[in-house]
Design a protein around this motif. Structure first.
Motif, PDB file in Angstrom:
ATOM      1  N   VAL A  69      15.281 -86.857 -12.197  1.00  0.00           N
ATOM      2  CA  VAL A  69      15.664 -86.407 -13.396  1.00  0.00           C
ATOM      3  C   VAL A  69      16.253 -84.806 -13.642  1.00  0.00           C
ATOM      4  CG1 VAL A  69      14.644 -86.079 -15.798  1.00  0.00           C
ATOM      5  CG2 VAL A  69      13.506 -87.606 -14.244  1.00  0.00           C
ATOM      6  N   TRP A 101      12.180 -86.309 -21.447  1.00  0.00           N
ATOM      7  CA  TRP A 101      12.219 -87.652 -20.457  1.00  0.00           C
ATOM      8  C   TRP A 101      10.819 -87.742 -20.277  1.00  0.00           C
ATOM      9  CZ3 TRP A 101      10.342 -89.436 -15.847  1.00  0.00           C
ATOM     10  CH2 TRP A 101      10.924 -90.361 -15.420  1.00  0.00           C
ATOM     11  N   ASP A 105       8.652 -91.227 -20.866  1.00  0.00           N
ATOM     12  CA  ASP A 105       8.429 -91.991 -19.758  1.00  0.00           C
ATOM     13  C   ASP A 105       7.008 -92.857 -19.738  1.00  0.00           C
ATOM     14  OD1 ASP A 105       9.057 -93.250 -17.083  1.00  0.00           O
ATOM     15  OD2 ASP A 105       7.776 -91.665 -16.294  1.00  0.00           O
TER      16      ASP A 105
END
Length: 185
Positions: A69, A101, A105
């Motif tokens: 990421v 993120w 997630d």
């Protein structure tokens, strides 16, 4: 910069110059000596991935998968090239802001590598402080998982919501901190 050991050992990898401070070979060797066989078949999350050196090393040493990421376009391009050149399978790039993120997630990872940009000035964003305050990292870490944080040697050990600090090791100007999930997480 190269992958040190495993299936892709000795393969040179590219580093996106303008946006990264890659983990040195010396520090990576130390980290993977600490991790030992825990890497095999592990699900890895590499945050602030940069060149992907940590995640690529894990894949080379037998990790099942790695999600890289990073928000920078240059990183995305170089990381895809590094994955192709190394011929390692199980790597996937997520071009996104790490903070948002991690919040959205829902994966579970056996190992999380966190190597944010060092805060050089008081006005710089303190990525670790933000990530640790939100508690999302502990939610992403598998029950027996391990989180490896690289930070400047001058920074103090951080307490993170839902995380238990295990140990700190110093290598040159870098400090490696190891965390597990707190028992009540």
């Amino acid at each position: 910069m190269r992958i040190i050991s495993g299936k892709a050992g000795r393969i040179a990898i590219k580093v996106p110059k303008a946006v990264t401070r890659p983990t040195t070979d010396f520090v990576r060797q130390a980290v993977f000596s600490i991790l030992g066989p825990r890497v095999e078949d592990a699900r890895i999350l590499d945050l602030f991935a940069g060149s992907g050196a940590l995640g690529l090393e894990a894949l080379s040493r037998g990790a099942a998968s790695c999600v890289f990421v990073d928000e920078h376009r240059a990183v995305e391009k170089v990381l895809k090239e590094n994955l192709e050149k190394s011929r390692l399978e199980g790597g996937r790039m997520a071009k996104a802001d790490v903070h948002s993120w991690v919040q959205r997630d829902n994966g579970s990872y056996d190992m999380i590598f966190v190597d944010p940009p060092y805060a050089k000035y008081p006005s710089d964003r303190d990525h670790l402080k933000e990530l640790f305050a939100k508690g999302a990292l502990a939610q992403r870490l598998a029950e027996e998982g391990l989180m490896v944080v690289e930070q400047s040697i001058g920074e103090a050990v951080r307490e993170g919501e839902g995380l238990k600090f295990l140990e700190r090791r110093e290598y040159g100007s870098s400090a490696i901190l190891l965390y597990a999930r707190a028992e009540d997480s």
